[in-house]
Scaffold this motif. Structure first.
Motif, short mmCIF file in Angstrom:
data_model
loop_
_atom_site.label_atom_id
_atom_site.label_comp_id
_atom_site.label_asym_id
_atom_site.label_seq_id
_atom_site.Cartn_x
_atom_site.Cartn_y
_atom_site.Cartn_z
N GLU A 1 4.97 -0.17 -11.20
CA GLU A 1 5.97 0.42 -10.33
C GLU A 1 6.77 1.45 -11.11
N SER B 1 5.40 3.81 8.82
CA SER B 1 5.33 5.07 8.07
C SER B 1 4.18 5.93 8.57
N MET C 1 -2.15 -4.08 -1.74
CA MET C 1 -1.41 -3.00 -1.08
C MET C 1 -2.12 -2.70 0.24
N ASP D 1 4.86 -6.20 5.38
CA ASP D 1 4.27 -5.07 4.65
C ASP D 1 3.37 -4.25 5.56
N ASP E 1 1.86 9.60 -6.27
CA ASP E 1 2.77 9.63 -5.13
C ASP E 1 1.94 9.50 -3.85
N THR F 1 4.71 4.97 -0.41
CA THR F 1 4.99 4.26 -1.65
C THR F 1 4.63 5.15 -2.83
N TYR G 1 0.87 4.01 3.14
CA TYR G 1 0.65 2.80 2.32
C TYR G 1 1.93 1.98 2.30
N SER G 2 1.73 0.69 2.11
CA SER G 2 2.86 -0.22 1.97
C SER G 2 3.12 -0.46 0.48
N PRO G 3 4.32 -0.88 0.11
CA PRO G 3 4.53 -1.31 -1.28
C PRO G 3 3.63 -2.51 -1.60
N SER G 4 3.33 -2.65 -2.89
CA SER G 4 2.44 -3.75 -3.28
C SER G 4 3.15 -5.09 -3.11
#
Length: 672
Positions: free
Chosen positions: A211, A145, A171, A138, A238, A242, A154-157
């Motif tokens: 999500e 990114s 996150m 993550d 947004d 992510t 940001y990374s996905p949770s």
């Protein structure tokens, strides 16, 4: 004549039918109006609630985006001027204290190797090197990114398990540095909602991050109440790398009535209501003429009923109260409306403990049972809970057609009469008690005078015997010891008699400092003698460093002896296997007892505890009453004299239950 009577009956029936028709029509119109109002109000309020929730959610989403942007700016500010380890520890720690939503802040190089890290001070340390390796994917995704976007990403949770149980949804935020490397902040999604969303939105609602497919990640706020209506709205957050959805669920009961009606509908229904009211007004004028004649008759009757001091009550055949006069209301303390509204069943002026008996008596009366002509006595309860006796006279209530419609009762308050009788009885008892106490005083004086010489002779014979046995050995030494004990007890008996004589004559006694151990040692031989007979184990506990008590030694010894004997006799039960008598002396300290001095620091507390049958509520009411006893061979003066002796010393004698069974007696004496 028959035609006329029949016509009058027909007109009367027609008038009654018209009156009921108008009332039914009015009721239907009112119900239609209220139903329309409630439906429109509920619909309008639901729309208002949903609109307000949409606005609040949009504001919360804006606040969340702004808070995340401020955090990115804070990380840029940390990296301004370049990072070094000297600055890192102080500035990263200060930054973590200001951001509760962050769990960890890391400084990594271009290969994502950790150079330095700071954990939040508000939680236990969640990450170790092994734990961070599991989240490396993550972190790499967020930093990739960020490198492409040349800015924060940001990374996905992902889920992080806690050491004990459960876990957190987190996150990663990655911010690239100009000098190379990255700053990585780990967010706790739930803490992010708590810190970055206004608390007013969480009050009464549930705020959650999900999500895009609806999977719930974290939530805060109020849980849903059973039976409430759900109002929901969502806002897309947004973020670079992510996307999250801010969902707000509001719980609300049935909508409140909102006074906003359609004008045409209200006008039409109002016109119909006015038309019906006009028709009712015409009917009312005819009824008023008849009611005016009845009013004069009722006023005359009411004036007569209000002038009497006897309480009057009327009941129908079902037992419901239909009428009470002011004298009865004043007697029981309830208003006429409260009594009439009581309905069938228990009357509010019935005592709780006698309600079942009164219910049976009322059932018998309603079944046709005739009350005695001379009346009967009962007990009523006022509104404030006080009881008072009444004398009741009842008779059938007959209407104009000769049919019984209920019962009429008359009540006379005899509490004043009973009070006078009770005062007379109490005066007689006090005179009898005074005479008995005077007799006891005379007997005590006579016994003290008559027993002085025999006790002196016993002491002389014992002294002479000791002189003869002086220097004896073997069995004679034991005889000498027994004779010495006889002499001591004879001397003690003389002191007791002199103390009782002085106590009865109210003479001032000389008080002296006496050690608590000496008081217990004086009565212990007699206590143990009776304890061996009753198979009682005696335990004695004294606090260390106790000062002496300022008291009349002989009288206090008698108090201890009397309480100990009572305690042992209370344990004389065959089913009681273990019998323990506890004698304890300690400082009173911060003890607070009614009637005792305010400052107990200079008082000693004596305790006598047993494991017997305890004291019942009936016995407790008369425990210290002279001549009251529960033993066939008792005189009933022991506890009364004990309390008098303790109170003469300025102390207080009290008792309480000994858990799980038995009784504890305590009394206080002043320190020397």
């Amino acid at each position: 004549m028959a035609i006329r009577i029949g016509g009058q009956a027909f007109l009367s029936l027609r008038s009654v039918w018209q009156r009921w028709f108008l009332w039914v029509l009015l009721a239907l119109l009112v119900l239609a109006l209220l139903g329309t109002v409630v439906w429109l109000a509920g619909r309008h309020e639901a729309e208002q609630v949903q609109a307000a929730l949409d606005r609040d959610t949009a504001d919360a989403a804006a606040d969340l985006r702004a808070g995340l942007q401020r955090n990115v700016q804070g990380l840029h500010a940390l990296a301004t001027g370049g990072l070094d380890r000297a600055r890192w520890n102080a500035e990263s720690a200060a930054l973590m204290r200001g951001h509760r939503e962050w769990l960890r802040l890391e400084w990594r190089d271009g290969a994502l190797r950790t150079l330095a890290a700071a954990d939040t001070p508000y939680r236990i340390t969640l990450f170790d090197e092994a734990g961070r390796q599991s989240a490396q994917a993550d972190v790499s995704l967020a930093c990739t990114s960020a490198h492409k976007l040349e800015g924060a990403a940001y990374s996905p949770s992902h889920y992080v398990a806690l050491p004990e149980s459960g876990g957190l949804e987190v996150m990663e935020l990655c911010v690239p540095l100009e000098a190379g490397g990255y700053l990585i902040a780990t967010y706790a999604l739930r803490d992010m909602l708590i810190e970055l969303v206004a608390p007013t939105l969480r009050r009464g609602q549930e705020v959650s991050l999900t999500e895009p497919d609806g999977t719930r990640l974290a939530s805060v706020g109020t849980a849903r109440r059973i039976g409430s209506r759900v109002f929901s709205t969502q806002q897309l957050i947004d973020l670079p790398g992510t996307a999250l959805v801010l969902r707000v669920d509001g719980w609300r009961a049935a909508p409140d009535v909102f006074p906003n009606l359609l004008t045409a509908l209200v006008t039409a229904i109002s016109i119909a209501l006015v038309s019906v009211l006009v028709l009712l007004a015409r009917d009312t004028r005819r009824r008023l003429r008849a009611e005016s004649d009845l009013a004069d008759t009722l006023a005359f009757r009411k004036a007569m009923e209000d002038s009497v001091v006897t309480g009057l009550r009327a009941r129908d055949l079902q037992g419901r109260i239909t009428y009470v006069n002011p004298a009865f209301c004043e007697m029981v303390g309830f208003s006429a409306e409260e009594l009439v509204a009581a309905g069938f069943g228990e009357a509010p002026y019935w005592p709780t403990e006698l309600a079942h008996e009164y219910q049976k008596r009322q059932t018998l009366r309603l079944a046709g049972g005739l009350p005695p002509r001379e009346g009967f006595e009962s007990v009523f309860m006022r509104k404030n809970g006080t009881r008072f006796p009444v004398l009741i006279f009842e008779a059938p209530l007959i209407n104009a057609h000769g049919v019984q419609t209920g019962w009429m009762s008359a009540f006379i308050d005899v509490s004043e009469q009973r009070r006078v009788e009770e005062l007379s009885r109490a005066s007689q008892e006090r005179l009898q008690a005074s005479a008995r106490l005077a007799t006891v005083g005379e007997m005590a004086s006579l016994l003290s005078h008559e027993l002085t010489q025999p006790l002196a002779a016993i002491a002389s014979y014992a002294t002479g015997s000791l002189n003869l046995l002086q220097g004896a050995e073997g069995e004679n030494a034991e005889v000498a010891m027994a004779v010495r004990r006889i002499a001591e007890q004879a001397d003690r008996a003389g002191q007791v008699i002199r103390s009782v004589h002085d106590f009865v004559r109210r003479r001032d006694r000389t008080r002296e400092p006496v050690a608590p151990q000496a008081l217990l040692d004086a009565v212990l031989p007699l206590v143990r003698l009776q304890a061996r007979k009753l198979d009682v184990r005696v335990e004695m506990v004294l606090e260390d460093g106790l000062p002496p008590a300022q008291c009349d030694r002989t009288l206090v010894e008698q108090v201890l002896l009397n309480l100990a004997r009572n305690a042992m006799q209370a344990m004389d039960m065959p089913e009681l296997r273990e019998r323990v008598l506890l004698l304890r002396v300690a400082r009173a300290g911060s003890l607070r007892v009614e009637g005792a001095p305010a400052d107990m620091r200079h008082w000693l507390l004596f305790t006598v505890a047993d494991v017997g049958s305890g004291i019942s509520d009936e016995v407790a009411k008369r425990l210290f009453t002279p001549f009251f006893t529960t033993r066939p061979d008792g005189m009933g003066l022991g506890l009364s004299l004990c309390r008098t002796v303790v109170e003469q010393h300025g102390g207080v004698l009290m008792y309480e239950p000994n858990r799980p069974r038995g009784t504890i007696f305590r009394f206080t004496l002043p320190m020397a």
